[in-house]
Motif scaffolding. Sequence first.
Motif, PDB file in Angstrom:
ATOM      1  N   THR A  21      10.478  12.550 -54.667  1.00  0.00           N
ATOM      2  CA  THR A  21      10.580  13.498 -53.565  1.00  0.00           C
ATOM      3  C   THR A  21      11.753  14.425 -53.874  1.00  0.00           C
ATOM      4  N   PRO A  41       7.625  16.912 -55.023  1.00  0.00           N
ATOM      5  CA  PRO A  41       8.167  18.071 -55.724  1.00  0.00           C
ATOM      6  C   PRO A  41       7.095  18.999 -56.299  1.00  0.00           C
ATOM      7  N   ALA A  78       7.886  22.579 -55.052  1.00  0.00           N
ATOM      8  CA  ALA A  78       8.907  22.601 -54.004  1.00  0.00           C
ATOM      9  C   ALA A  78      10.206  22.997 -54.685  1.00  0.00           C
ATOM     10  N   ALA A  99       8.622  26.098 -50.071  1.00  0.00           N
ATOM     11  CA  ALA A  99       9.753  25.448 -49.422  1.00  0.00           C
ATOM     12  C   ALA A  99       9.555  23.940 -49.299  1.00  0.00           C
ATOM     13  N   GLU A 100       8.341  23.512 -48.973  1.00  0.00           N
ATOM     14  CA  GLU A 100       8.058  22.090 -48.759  1.00  0.00           C
ATOM     15  C   GLU A 100       6.638  21.774 -49.193  1.00  0.00           C
ATOM     16  N   LEU A 101       6.428  20.525 -49.598  1.00  0.00           N
ATOM     17  CA  LEU A 101       5.098  20.017 -49.912  1.00  0.00           C
ATOM     18  C   LEU A 101       4.869  18.726 -49.127  1.00  0.00           C
ATOM     19  N   LYS A 105      13.405  18.695 -54.059  1.00  0.00           N
ATOM     20  CA  LYS A 105      13.184  20.041 -54.571  1.00  0.00           C
ATOM     21  C   LYS A 105      13.510  20.112 -56.055  1.00  0.00           C
ATOM     22  N   LYS A 117       4.621  15.090 -47.836  1.00  0.00           N
ATOM     23  CA  LYS A 117       5.379  13.863 -48.124  1.00  0.00           C
ATOM     24  C   LYS A 117       6.675  14.120 -48.883  1.00  0.00           C
ATOM     25  N   GLY A 118       7.097  15.385 -48.960  1.00  0.00           N
ATOM     26  CA  GLY A 118       8.320  15.713 -49.681  1.00  0.00           C
ATOM     27  C   GLY A 118       8.152  15.750 -51.186  1.00  0.00           C
TER      28      GLY A 118
END
Length: 152
Positions: free
Chosen positions: A51, A142, A98, A135-137, A53, A139-140
């Motif tokens: 998870t 990457p 992400a 910015a986000e995917l 970025k 389940k967090g």
Amino acid sequence: MGRWTDRLAQLGIELPEVVTPVASYVPAVRTGSQVYTAGQLPIVAGTLQATGKVGDAVTPEDAQRHARTCTLNALAAVDGLVGLDSIARVVKVVGFVASAPGFHGQPAVLNGASELLGEIFGETGQHARSAVGVAELPKGAPVEVEMITEVV
């Protein structure tokens, strides 16, 4: 066995089980001679592998490996629907990364997907591609990868 399953065996690559969708969708859909996969996360044996970025908690090199895992999951979805050996061409790959602020290496991250497809399919694996920073995917994760294949 056929052309692509034999090639996987030569490379020592095993396709994973099809990842169970995390919401209301199916892993892949065929329409005419094309199969569209849902976006695939770097999930191995039911577990999200990372998870965060890219460019912060996740290195670009790790993200490239995660893109490869996503691609294996996408191929498993195609295989589960129509069989891997029915692939006539990889048409398009779309990858979402992400991204930490200021990270601009999305194309290099998606090379993990593209290079794997080249290893497996050779010229048949050459595809159009989009590499998008987000910015986000879910389940967090990457990285997320989806693909379109032409099948026979």
